[in-house]
Write an enzyme that holds these catalytic residues in place. Structure first.
Site, PDB file in Angstrom:
ATOM      1  N   ILE A  17       4.430  26.426  20.337  1.00 11.82           N
ATOM      2  CA  ILE A  17       4.300  25.895  18.924  1.00 11.82           C
ATOM      3  C   ILE A  17       4.613  24.457  18.826  1.00 11.82           C
ATOM      4  O   ILE A  17       4.407  23.528  18.217  1.00 11.82           O
ATOM      5  CB  ILE A  17       4.924  26.802  17.779  1.00 11.82           C
ATOM      6  CG1 ILE A  17       4.359  26.464  16.522  1.00 11.82           C
ATOM      7  CG2 ILE A  17       6.540  26.576  17.922  1.00 11.82           C
ATOM      8  CD1 ILE A  17       4.518  27.450  15.510  1.00 11.82           C
ATOM      9  N   GLY A  38      15.394  30.973  20.998  1.00 11.16           N
ATOM     10  CA  GLY A  38      13.828  31.210  20.778  1.00 11.16           C
ATOM     11  C   GLY A  38      13.309  30.218  20.109  1.00 11.16           C
ATOM     12  O   GLY A  38      13.575  28.907  20.781  1.00 11.16           O
ATOM     13  N   VAL A  39      12.302  30.322  19.374  1.00  6.72           N
ATOM     14  CA  VAL A  39      11.366  29.350  18.900  1.00  6.72           C
ATOM     15  C   VAL A  39      12.341  28.193  18.004  1.00  6.72           C
ATOM     16  O   VAL A  39      11.992  26.824  18.100  1.00  6.72           O
ATOM     17  CB  VAL A  39      10.162  29.914  18.058  1.00  6.72           C
ATOM     18  CG1 VAL A  39      10.666  30.348  16.759  1.00  6.72           C
ATOM     19  CG2 VAL A  39       9.058  28.772  17.731  1.00  6.72           C
ATOM     20  N   ASP A  40      13.418  28.514  17.543  1.00  8.47           N
ATOM     21  CA  ASP A  40      14.272  27.630  16.644  1.00  8.47           C
ATOM     22  C   ASP A  40      14.837  26.635  17.805  1.00  8.47           C
ATOM     23  O   ASP A  40      14.694  25.439  17.467  1.00  8.47           O
ATOM     24  CB  ASP A  40      15.201  28.556  16.027  1.00  8.47           C
ATOM     25  CG  ASP A  40      16.190  27.793  14.883  1.00  8.47           C
ATOM     26  OD1 ASP A  40      15.870  26.524  14.839  1.00  8.47           O
ATOM     27  OD2 ASP A  40      17.031  28.011  14.487  1.00  8.47           O
ATOM     28  N   THR A 128       9.848  38.773  15.038  1.00  8.21           N
ATOM     29  CA  THR A 128       9.400  39.705  16.224  1.00  8.21           C
ATOM     30  C   THR A 128      10.126  39.387  17.470  1.00  8.21           C
ATOM     31  O   THR A 128       9.975  40.241  18.496  1.00  8.21           O
ATOM     32  CB  THR A 128       7.911  39.732  16.529  1.00  8.21           C
ATOM     33  OG1 THR A 128       7.558  38.414  16.982  1.00  8.21           O
ATOM     34  CG2 THR A 128       7.432  40.211  15.255  1.00  8.21           C
ATOM     35  N   TYR A 131      14.865  39.201  16.027  1.00 11.56           N
ATOM     36  CA  TYR A 131      15.314  39.930  14.805  1.00 11.56           C
ATOM     37  C   TYR A 131      14.468  41.279  14.802  1.00 11.56           C
ATOM     38  O   TYR A 131      14.455  42.122  14.111  1.00 11.56           O
ATOM     39  CB  TYR A 131      14.680  39.111  13.649  1.00 11.56           C
ATOM     40  CG  TYR A 131      15.594  37.968  12.992  1.00 11.56           C
ATOM     41  CD1 TYR A 131      16.864  37.906  13.826  1.00 11.56           C
ATOM     42  CD2 TYR A 131      15.435  37.230  12.097  1.00 11.56           C
ATOM     43  CE1 TYR A 131      17.777  36.981  13.375  1.00 11.56           C
ATOM     44  CE2 TYR A 131      16.266  36.285  11.500  1.00 11.56           C
ATOM     45  CZ  TYR A 131      17.604  36.090  12.219  1.00 11.56           C
ATOM     46  OH  TYR A 131      18.562  35.123  11.784  1.00 11.56           O
TER      47      TYR A 131
END
Ligand code: AR6
Length: 178
Positions: A17, A38-40, A128, A131
């Site tokens: 992303i 993660g994505v954060d 997903t 969390y």
């Protein structure tokens, strides 16, 4: 895979992303807004310190971001001009309003995009990862919430960006079945 929903292109791709060129990307943040894994973690690493500074200002002003809500910052060094930080629910069996809170996270991200005249948005698979929200159910909620919203308010594109081939397949199936 892509579909037109009214005037909006709804697409589902595999990728990272942080590399998307949509006007905004969505971050699966936590209530502190102060970064994480993660994505954060990937978004803050790629976007640089400016995003975290803006998150800290928002946190100081409003005390973080409650689950299901969303806030917006600039995109720092990213191609995307904005990052919309939303907080999905932690899965704890399904009896703590997790489904409703996940729906709110998608809805409020799109609402804040519209308020800022953002025309295209990329979403990760919120909740997903760390969390632990079951992905089949999460994908169905993600797709149906976005479809409902874009039937009322059009964008040029809403894109789901899945990290793995397995997750891509789940979202493609959810789009096909929606
Ligand atoms: N591009 C696209 N998707 C990604 C990327 C990337 N670069 N990196 C990971 N994913 P998670 P959550 C996928 O755990 O479950 C953080 O620490 C990943 O494979 O990032 O909402 C926050 O600070 C998974 O499918 O988010 C919170 O504390 C999806 O992104 C907590 O994790 C979401 O996984 C939020 O947990």
């Amino acid at each position: 895979m892509e579909r037109m929903v009214g005037k909006t292109k709804l697409s589902v791709i595999q990728g990272d992303i942080t590399l998307q060129e949509t006007e905004a990307i969505v971050n699966a943040a936590n209530t502190s807004l102060l970064g994480g894994g993660g994505v954060d973690g990937a978004i803050h690493r790629a976007g640089g310190a400016k995003i975290l500074e803006e998150c800290k200002e928002i946190s100081a002003r409003q005390g973080g971001c409650p689950t299901g809500e969303a806030v917006i910052t600039s995109g720092g060094n990213l191609k995307a001009g904005y990052v919309i930080h939303t907080v999905g629910p932690v899965w704890s069996g399904g009896s703590r309003k997790e489904e409703e809170l996940l729906r709110n996270a998608y809805y409020n991200s799109l609402r804040i995009a519209k308020e800022n005249e953002v025309a295209s948005v990329s979403f990760p698979s919120i909740s997903t990862g760390a969390y632990r929200f079951p992905i089949d159910c999460a994908a169905r909620i993600a797709i149906t919430t976005v479809k409902e919203f874009i039937q009322e308010h059009s964008f040029t594109e809403i894109r789901f960006v899945l990290f793995s081939a397995g997750d891509l397949k789940v979202y493609e199936d959810a789009l096909t079945q929606s």
